[in-house]
Design a protein around this motif. Structure first.
Motif, PDB file in Angstrom:
ATOM      1  N   CYS A 260       0.418  -1.142  -0.332  1.00 52.11           N
ATOM      2  CA  CYS A 260      -0.238   0.232  -0.190  1.00 52.11           C
ATOM      3  C   CYS A 260       0.700   1.418   0.192  1.00 52.11           C
ATOM      4  O   CYS A 260       0.273   2.029  -0.779  1.00 52.11           O
ATOM      5  CB  CYS A 260      -0.933  -0.320   1.295  1.00 52.11           C
ATOM      6  SG  CYS A 260      -2.193  -0.855   0.704  1.00 52.11           S
TER       7      CYS A 260
ATOM      8  N   ASN B 119      -5.851   2.323   0.659  1.00 54.58           N
ATOM      9  CA  ASN B 119      -6.491   3.377   1.124  1.00 54.58           C
ATOM     10  C   ASN B 119      -7.584   1.558   1.658  1.00 54.58           C
ATOM     11  O   ASN B 119      -7.613   0.810   2.277  1.00 54.58           O
ATOM     12  CB  ASN B 119      -7.863   4.135   1.416  1.00 54.58           C
ATOM     13  CG  ASN B 119      -8.183   4.007   2.732  1.00 54.58           C
ATOM     14  OD1 ASN B 119      -7.883   4.163   3.929  1.00 54.58           O
ATOM     15  ND2 ASN B 119      -9.572   5.030   2.984  1.00 54.58           N
ATOM     16  N   GLN B 120      -8.424   1.208   0.803  1.00 52.09           N
ATOM     17  CA  GLN B 120      -9.226   0.144   0.769  1.00 52.09           C
ATOM     18  C   GLN B 120      -8.335  -1.250   1.031  1.00 52.09           C
ATOM     19  O   GLN B 120      -9.037  -2.195   2.123  1.00 52.09           O
ATOM     20  CB  GLN B 120     -10.053  -0.250  -0.193  1.00 52.09           C
ATOM     21  CG  GLN B 120     -10.724   1.061  -0.606  1.00 52.09           C
ATOM     22  CD  GLN B 120     -12.117   0.972  -0.269  1.00 52.09           C
ATOM     23  OE1 GLN B 120     -12.581  -0.420   0.837  1.00 52.09           O
ATOM     24  NE2 GLN B 120     -12.638   2.259   0.455  1.00 52.09           N
TER      25      GLN B 120
ATOM     26  N   LYS C  18      -7.113  -0.899   4.643  1.00 53.46           N
ATOM     27  CA  LYS C  18      -7.909  -1.568   5.790  1.00 53.46           C
ATOM     28  C   LYS C  18      -7.977  -3.155   5.667  1.00 53.46           C
ATOM     29  O   LYS C  18      -8.972  -3.421   6.857  1.00 53.46           O
ATOM     30  CB  LYS C  18      -9.698  -0.379   5.412  1.00 53.46           C
ATOM     31  CG  LYS C  18      -8.808   0.484   5.374  1.00 53.46           C
ATOM     32  CD  LYS C  18     -10.655   1.113   5.327  1.00 53.46           C
ATOM     33  CE  LYS C  18     -10.468   3.021   6.346  1.00 53.46           C
ATOM     34  NZ  LYS C  18     -11.319   2.983   5.598  1.00 53.46           N
ATOM     35  N   SER C  19      -8.737  -3.300   4.765  1.00 55.99           N
ATOM     36  CA  SER C  19      -9.009  -5.521   4.599  1.00 55.99           C
ATOM     37  C   SER C  19      -8.207  -5.978   5.436  1.00 55.99           C
ATOM     38  O   SER C  19      -8.422  -7.083   5.498  1.00 55.99           O
ATOM     39  CB  SER C  19      -9.477  -5.354   3.138  1.00 55.99           C
ATOM     40  OG  SER C  19      -9.097  -5.447   2.106  1.00 55.99           O
TER      41      SER C  19
ATOM     42  N   GLU D  54     -13.197 -10.812   5.404  1.00 55.48           N
ATOM     43  CA  GLU D  54     -11.900  -9.622   5.046  1.00 55.48           C
ATOM     44  C   GLU D  54     -11.040  -9.748   4.117  1.00 55.48           C
ATOM     45  O   GLU D  54     -10.376  -9.810   3.308  1.00 55.48           O
ATOM     46  CB  GLU D  54     -11.216  -8.759   6.810  1.00 55.48           C
ATOM     47  CG  GLU D  54     -11.951  -8.816   7.374  1.00 55.48           C
ATOM     48  CD  GLU D  54     -12.778  -6.932   6.806  1.00 55.48           C
ATOM     49  OE1 GLU D  54     -12.315  -6.189   6.256  1.00 55.48           O
ATOM     50  OE2 GLU D  54     -13.571  -6.561   7.505  1.00 55.48           O
TER      51      GLU D  54
ATOM     52  N   GLU E 164     -12.496 -10.028   0.932  1.00 48.59           N
ATOM     53  CA  GLU E 164     -12.905  -8.294   0.045  1.00 48.59           C
ATOM     54  C   GLU E 164     -10.957  -8.117  -0.344  1.00 48.59           C
ATOM     55  O   GLU E 164     -10.869  -7.157  -1.570  1.00 48.59           O
ATOM     56  CB  GLU E 164     -13.257  -7.550   1.390  1.00 48.59           C
ATOM     57  CG  GLU E 164     -13.260  -5.958   1.349  1.00 48.59           C
ATOM     58  CD  GLU E 164     -13.871  -4.903   1.698  1.00 48.59           C
ATOM     59  OE1 GLU E 164     -13.103  -4.046   1.773  1.00 48.59           O
ATOM     60  OE2 GLU E 164     -14.272  -5.843   3.368  1.00 48.59           O
ATOM     61  N   THR E 165     -10.085  -8.596   0.529  1.00 50.80           N
ATOM     62  CA  THR E 165      -8.881  -8.054   0.209  1.00 50.80           C
ATOM     63  C   THR E 165      -8.038  -9.058  -1.160  1.00 50.80           C
ATOM     64  O   THR E 165      -7.608  -8.029  -2.306  1.00 50.80           O
ATOM     65  CB  THR E 165      -7.656  -8.567   1.167  1.00 50.80           C
ATOM     66  OG1 THR E 165      -8.218  -7.967   2.267  1.00 50.80           O
ATOM     67  CG2 THR E 165      -6.275  -8.608   0.542  1.00 50.80           C
TER      68      THR E 165
ATOM     69  N   TRP F  80      -9.860  -6.619  -3.615  1.00 54.99           N
ATOM     70  CA  TRP F  80      -8.621  -5.611  -3.828  1.00 54.99           C
ATOM     71  C   TRP F  80      -7.272  -5.636  -4.822  1.00 54.99           C
ATOM     72  O   TRP F  80      -7.059  -4.608  -6.234  1.00 54.99           O
ATOM     73  CB  TRP F  80      -8.627  -4.557  -3.127  1.00 54.99           C
ATOM     74  CG  TRP F  80      -9.783  -4.080  -2.130  1.00 54.99           C
ATOM     75  CD1 TRP F  80     -10.159  -4.197  -1.008  1.00 54.99           C
ATOM     76  CD2 TRP F  80     -10.431  -3.080  -2.829  1.00 54.99           C
ATOM     77  NE1 TRP F  80     -11.944  -3.547  -1.067  1.00 54.99           N
ATOM     78  CE2 TRP F  80     -11.154  -2.607  -1.788  1.00 54.99           C
ATOM     79  CE3 TRP F  80     -10.507  -2.385  -3.821  1.00 54.99           C
ATOM     80  CZ2 TRP F  80     -12.224  -2.514  -2.463  1.00 54.99           C
ATOM     81  CZ3 TRP F  80     -12.161  -1.645  -4.336  1.00 54.99           C
ATOM     82  CH2 TRP F  80     -12.588  -1.531  -3.027  1.00 54.99           C
TER      83      TRP F  80
END
Length: 116
Positions: free
Chosen positions: A24, A37-38, A41-42, A72, A75-76, A79
């Motif tokens: 990141c 950012n997303q 977080k995840s 999570e 979701e990761t 991304w």
């Protein structure tokens, strides 16, 4: 927590979170702030939920917290797929491999916990 060094999923998720932070930071250097950012977080939330599960109040609570960690992770993965398929993004394949290992371990822990 006493047995962090001996806990495979805790160790995997911490190492993954550190790798996500580095990735990141690279995204932010390339001005990819929204995805960074997303993903941050995840990707770090997986380990936070795994860690929380270590102090669960019951087996049901333990399973629930690990299921949140699995969500999570899903979701990761989303991304990371976007990064993989987007132009001008660093290669996330090493992160995807680590994430796959984490997801497999979490799934096995959940299945085993439900049987006992």
């Amino acid at each position: 927590m006493k047995n962090d060094k001996d806990n495979l999923i805790v160790n995997l998720s911490v190492e993954f979170a550190l790798a996500i932070i580095e990735y990141c930071e690279l995204l932010e250097e390339n001005r990819k702030f929204v995805i960074a950012n997303q993903l941050l977080k995840s990707g770090t939330s997986i380990g936070a939920n795994v860690r929380e599960a270590q102090n669960a109040e019951s087996k049901v609570d333990f399973i629930h917290k690990l299921k949140i960690a699995a969500k999570e992770a899903d979701e990761t993965e989303y991304w990371l797929i976007l990064c993989e398929r987007s132009k001008n993004y660093p290669d996330p394949s090493a992160l995807k491999e680590k994430l796959n290992s984490i997801h497999n371990v979490i799934s096995k822990i959940i299945i085993t916990s439900k049987k006992n």
